[in-house]
Structure formats: structure tokens, C-alpha cells
Design an enzyme around this catalytic site. Sequence first.
Site: not given
Length: 211
Positions: A10-12, A15
Site C-alpha cells: 500500500v503505497s499511498t 489505498q
Amino acid sequence: MPKTVLYARVSTAEQNLDHQKKQAEAAGFKIDKVISDNGVSGISTKLSDRPQGKRLFDLLQKGDTLVVRWVDRLGRDYRDVSDSIRHFMREGVVIKTVINGMVFDGATKDPIQQAVRDALIAFMAATAEAQAIATREAQRAGIAAAKSDPRTYRGRKPSFTRESFEAVIAMLDQGVGASAISSATKLSRQAILRIRQDRSSAERALALWDL
């Protein structure tokens, strides 16, 4: 007892990990444990260098199943993806993807089947790297365009997040139709078509809204 582990990246903040888990469950997986790396770039960080990615190498044992949305979750480039898949197969772990239901394991002893499997791994890993490169270049272009004029009108906020955008691109590259992608990502068919027609504009919109 064998367990099924979902690994997510989960990069942001936009998300949603629960959404990823629901997607896996909707694909028929019964998830026993979820491991997630937050705020880590899959484009620049090896799986073994990610805080939770490291746990997979200690946690997974023979007979376990590792579930990922797509093979790009397992590395930053061709070598990393290939090495990760082969490592887990040697350990007796089965790797399965939510998208397209791919299965990789070391069960077969038939040399022909092994050759086909290895060729498929190479192809999938190469596809993952190509997608990562395209995403990186699109990100750079979008960010550069956004920074060139701070007063740039951002337009309407995209209905998709960075995660869902990457999911759409991955499925489009695999030849999945717009309706099927819409069903899997919960995005409108129109949004899918807009992304398919102009990926750069979609990427620029994400950059403008800092998504």
C-alpha cells in the site's frame, strides 16, 4: 497446518488494504493472514528490503500459499520477481495471483512442464518490469507537468487511486476487458476506457492531485 497469506503493498494513504483483501476473497481465496508494506515503492525497493516483505521469507513454510494481486508485488524488476518466485517454490510455497489466477509451484517433476513453467515465470517477470518502467516514466512526466506551472488547473479529482490505476493497467496489459476490470476494481467502465485511451493523462491527474 498450511496457511494462506496475502501480501499487499500500500503505497499511498488513499489505498485501502481491506479492499485488496476483499478482492482476493472474491477471487475464491480464504485468507488466514495479511501482511502489508505501507508507503514502500515497489518500483525502487526489493521485496527482501521491504520491512514486511522480509517477514515473508521467515513466515512462509512448505505447504503454505502466498497470494498477491499480481507478480509485480514480488519484486522491483525482472531479476527480483524471478528470484522471489523461485525462492518460494524451492521452499515448497505455492504462489497464486488474484489477477488471472496464475499459479506457480515446484510440484511438477516433469522436465517439459518445468520448462513451460520457467518460461512463464520469465515472461511474467519481464512483463512486471516493463510495467514498472512505464509507470515510473509516466509518474515522472506527470509530476514534471504538474510542477511546471503551480497554477495549473487540476480539473476534477480522479475517481481512481494510484493502486486502482496500477491494477487497471496490469489487467489491460493482460488483455482483460473493460467490463471485467470494472467489476474487479469497482471503477466505472467509463473510467477504465479513459485510462485505456490516455494513460499519460490519467497519470498526470494522479500527480496533480498528489494521489
